[in-house]
Design an enzyme around this catalytic site. Structure first.
Site, short mmCIF file in Angstrom:
data_model
loop_
_atom_site.label_atom_id
_atom_site.label_comp_id
_atom_site.label_asym_id
_atom_site.label_seq_id
_atom_site.Cartn_x
_atom_site.Cartn_y
_atom_site.Cartn_z
N HIS A 190 0.87 -1.17 0.00
CA HIS A 190 0.00 0.00 0.00
C HIS A 190 0.91 1.22 0.00
O HIS A 190 2.02 1.16 0.56
CB HIS A 190 -0.82 0.09 1.28
CG HIS A 190 -1.81 -1.00 1.47
ND1 HIS A 190 -1.52 -2.15 2.14
CD2 HIS A 190 -3.11 -1.11 1.10
CE1 HIS A 190 -2.58 -2.93 2.16
NE2 HIS A 190 -3.56 -2.32 1.54
N ASP A 217 2.27 1.71 3.42
CA ASP A 217 3.18 0.70 3.99
C ASP A 217 4.61 1.18 3.79
O ASP A 217 5.53 0.78 4.50
CB ASP A 217 3.07 -0.65 3.27
CG ASP A 217 1.70 -1.28 3.41
OD1 ASP A 217 1.00 -0.96 4.38
OD2 ASP A 217 1.34 -2.10 2.54
N MET A 219 2.51 -5.61 -7.90
CA MET A 219 1.23 -4.96 -7.58
C MET A 219 1.41 -3.89 -6.52
O MET A 219 2.21 -4.05 -5.59
CB MET A 219 0.25 -6.04 -7.09
CG MET A 219 -1.10 -5.54 -6.64
SD MET A 219 -1.19 -5.06 -4.91
CE MET A 219 -1.82 -6.54 -4.14
N GLU A 221 -11.13 -5.88 -5.51
CA GLU A 221 -11.18 -6.94 -4.49
C GLU A 221 -12.42 -6.80 -3.62
O GLU A 221 -12.64 -5.78 -2.97
CB GLU A 221 -9.91 -6.87 -3.63
CG GLU A 221 -9.89 -7.90 -2.52
CD GLU A 221 -8.60 -7.85 -1.71
OE1 GLU A 221 -7.61 -7.24 -2.18
OE2 GLU A 221 -8.59 -8.43 -0.62
N LYS A 241 -15.20 -7.99 -0.53
CA LYS A 241 -15.25 -8.54 0.83
C LYS A 241 -16.64 -8.26 1.38
O LYS A 241 -17.17 -7.17 1.15
CB LYS A 241 -14.16 -7.88 1.70
CG LYS A 241 -13.95 -8.56 3.05
CD LYS A 241 -12.84 -7.89 3.84
CE LYS A 241 -12.59 -8.67 5.13
NZ LYS A 241 -11.61 -7.99 6.01
N GLU A 269 -10.16 -12.91 -3.14
CA GLU A 269 -9.41 -13.39 -1.97
C GLU A 269 -10.15 -14.56 -1.34
O GLU A 269 -11.34 -14.49 -1.06
CB GLU A 269 -9.24 -12.27 -0.93
CG GLU A 269 -8.62 -12.83 0.35
CD GLU A 269 -8.17 -11.78 1.35
OE1 GLU A 269 -7.58 -10.76 0.93
OE2 GLU A 269 -8.39 -12.01 2.56
N HIS A 272 -12.12 -13.96 1.83
CA HIS A 272 -13.28 -13.09 1.69
C HIS A 272 -14.49 -13.86 1.15
O HIS A 272 -15.62 -13.61 1.57
CB HIS A 272 -12.96 -11.89 0.80
CG HIS A 272 -11.91 -11.00 1.39
ND1 HIS A 272 -11.42 -9.89 0.76
CD2 HIS A 272 -11.25 -11.05 2.58
CE1 HIS A 272 -10.51 -9.30 1.53
NE2 HIS A 272 -10.39 -10.00 2.63
N ASP A 320 -5.59 -13.27 -4.20
CA ASP A 320 -5.12 -13.21 -2.81
C ASP A 320 -5.37 -14.56 -2.16
O ASP A 320 -6.53 -14.96 -1.94
CB ASP A 320 -5.85 -12.11 -2.03
CG ASP A 320 -5.23 -10.73 -2.25
OD1 ASP A 320 -4.26 -10.63 -3.03
OD2 ASP A 320 -5.71 -9.77 -1.62
N ASP A 352 -12.46 -11.99 10.37
CA ASP A 352 -11.49 -12.00 9.28
C ASP A 352 -10.16 -12.58 9.79
O ASP A 352 -9.44 -11.93 10.54
CB ASP A 352 -11.31 -10.55 8.83
CG ASP A 352 -10.29 -10.38 7.73
OD1 ASP A 352 -9.81 -11.40 7.19
OD2 ASP A 352 -9.97 -9.22 7.41
N ASP A 363 -7.44 -14.29 7.94
CA ASP A 363 -6.19 -14.16 7.15
C ASP A 363 -5.15 -15.21 7.52
O ASP A 363 -3.97 -14.90 7.77
CB ASP A 363 -5.59 -12.75 7.32
CG ASP A 363 -6.32 -11.70 6.49
OD1 ASP A 363 -6.94 -12.07 5.48
OD2 ASP A 363 -6.27 -10.51 6.85
N ASP A 389 -2.03 -13.13 0.89
CA ASP A 389 -2.52 -12.01 1.70
C ASP A 389 -2.95 -12.57 3.05
O ASP A 389 -4.14 -12.75 3.32
CB ASP A 389 -3.67 -11.31 0.99
CG ASP A 389 -4.07 -10.05 1.72
OD1 ASP A 389 -3.37 -9.67 2.68
OD2 ASP A 389 -5.08 -9.43 1.34
C1 GLT Z 1 -6.11 -5.50 3.95
C2 GLT Z 1 -7.18 -6.43 3.46
C3 GLT Z 1 -6.77 -7.19 2.27
C4 GLT Z 1 -6.52 -6.33 1.07
C5 GLT Z 1 -5.38 -5.42 1.23
C6 GLT Z 1 -5.33 -4.49 0.05
S1 GLT Z 1 -5.29 -4.65 2.74
O1 GLT Z 1 -5.14 -6.20 4.67
O2 GLT Z 1 -7.53 -7.34 4.52
O3 GLT Z 1 -7.68 -8.19 1.94
O4 GLT Z 1 -6.18 -7.17 -0.01
O5 GLT Z 1 -5.82 -3.24 0.33
MN MN Z 2 -6.75 -9.19 0.17
MN MN Z 3 -8.42 -10.27 3.93
#
Ligand code: GLT
Ligand code: MN
Ligand code: MN
Length: 389
Positions: free
Chosen positions: A58, A61, A92, A185, A187, A221, A224, A249, A259, A261, A291
């Site tokens: 980002h 970041d 990216m 993306e 979510k 993702e 998501h 992702d 969430d 991850d 991700d």
């Molecule tokens: C954030 C989010 C991710 C996105 C990123 C891109 S940032 O961590 O949870 O799913 O891909 O903005």
């Molecule tokens: Mn993501």
């Molecule tokens: Mn995520």
């Protein structure tokens, strides 16, 4: 598809990580940071050490949100050098339109036109950073583009604002000759109660309404789609079939939870297998971006274990997919269940074809005699995944 000889990542695997993934410090809504800050250039060195091919970021970041132009320039220059020195590419870049409190009501869809304009300006500047680092994919994740109450705006107005912003950004890329494409993306929720464009399918419906639909695709993702209880591979396949799989992702997530991850393949191994098999079967050649982040229990070494684990699991599943594709019994069942028999061809519509189809007599009893041994097929898959086949 060729079988991987070992499970060591190679550049051609195109494994990438965001600065925010291995750089994640383990803060959650209930507890503070557990890991120290890692400077972006040190993250690059760590990613090179574990064998990654690319690093994503980002804007913030890398460059603090209020950095001066001179600070920004020297940070980006030094990061570019670190990437070159470590042999990493930046495939990216994305923009944080969710962290600063100014985005509390959204960014491109916020009710305040000044916030919307700031969001577009911030994105253009992030695109400038991406262009300097050689990124051709720009991800847009609208984490704050949503609501707690639908009293705040008509939902269709949000769609229009989103379209206006993305149209503008496409023109900016064209105007500057950046050659960037946008990967959108989805979510369903978190951090908002409800986020607009909740699934990859929503974006696939939205993209054809843009001024430059060819410049926009999706960045599905895994977590998501799993948050919504959906089949991730199906979303990816639909995106691929539409020519819209611009980025991906990879991570993991138990459905119905916060969430998470999680490390790729750590929660839904079978779903991860079908996904890897799909990507490899169709020869997807874009980045495979993880991700995700390490458990909150981990230290610096644990973060490396996490990153290595994502790539290793992908490569093991790729190997399993190759075995699956060459397994005689599996292939025998596939040939059996997809045999044509005497089925009339549907094909392209014609009046004669339609009359033929209307007059065809189907022998339902005979059709029902055909075996569909999916139990066996699935168990063979499970045996293979569990390593006893
Ligand atoms: C954030 C989010 C991710 C996105 C990123 C891109 S940032 O961590 O949870 O799913 O891909 O903005
Ligand atoms: Mn993501
Ligand atoms: Mn995520």
């Amino acid at each position: 598809m060729t079988r991987a000889k070992d499970y060591q990542p190679r550049p051609e695997d195109k494994f990438s990580f965001g600065l925010w993934t291995v750089g994640n410090r383990g803060r959650d809504p209930f507890g503070d940071f557990v890991r120290p800050v890692m400077a972006p250039n040190d993250i690059v060195a760590m990613l090179a050490e574990v064998g990654a091919w690319g690093v994503n970021l980002h804007d913030n970041d890398l460059v603090p949100i209020d950095a001066s132009a001179a600070e920004r320039d020297s940070i980006v220059r030094s990061f570019k050098k670190a990437c070159e020195a470590n042999g990493l590419v930046v495939p990216m870049v994305t923009v944080s339109l969710f962290f600063h409190p100014i985005f509390r009501d959204g960014a491109f869809t916020a009710n305040d036109p000044e916030v919307r304009a700031y969001a577009v300006q911030k994105t253009m500047r992030a695109m400038d950073i991406g262009a300097e680092l050689g990124a051709k994919i720009f991800v847009l994740w609208g984490g704050r583009e949503g609501v707690e109450t639908d009293a705040c705006r008509p939902a269709e107005e949000a769609v229009k604002r989103l379209r206006e912003a993305i149209n503008y950004l496409c023109r900016y890329s064209l105007d500057r000759g950046y050659g960037m494409k946008f990967a959108l993306e989805a979510k369903p929720n978190e951090p908002r109660a409800d986020i607009y464009m909740s699934t990859t399918g929503s974006y696939l419906g939205f993209i054809p309404t843009l001024d430059h639909p060819e410049m926009a695709g999706v960045n599905p993702e895994m977590a998501h789609e799993h948050m919504s209880g959906l089949n991730f591979m199906h979303a990816v396949a639909q995106a691929w079939e539409a020519g819209k799989l611009f980025h991906i992702d990879l991570n993991d997530q138990m459905p119905g939870r916060y969430d998470q991850d999680l490390r790729f393949g750590s929660a839904n191994l079978k779903a991860a297998f079908w996904l890897v098999k799909f990507l490899e079967d169709v020869h997807y050649d874009g980045p495979r971006h993880f991700d995700a982040h390490a458990y909150r229990t981990e230290d610096y070494e644990g973060v490396k274990d996490f990153a290595r684990g994502c790539m290793r699991t992908y490569l093991i599943l790729k190997d399993k997919a190759c075995l699956w594709n060459h397994d005689r019994e599996i292939q025998g069942i596939l040939a059996e269940i997809s045999s044509d028999g005497n089925a009339p061809k549907i094909g392209k519509y014609s009046s004669e074809g339609a009359s033929r189809l209307l007059n065809h007599v189907f022998d339902k009893e005979k059709i029902l005699q055909k075996r569909l041994p999916y139990e066996r097929l699935d168990q063979l898959t499970v045996d293979l995944l569990l390593g006893v086949r």
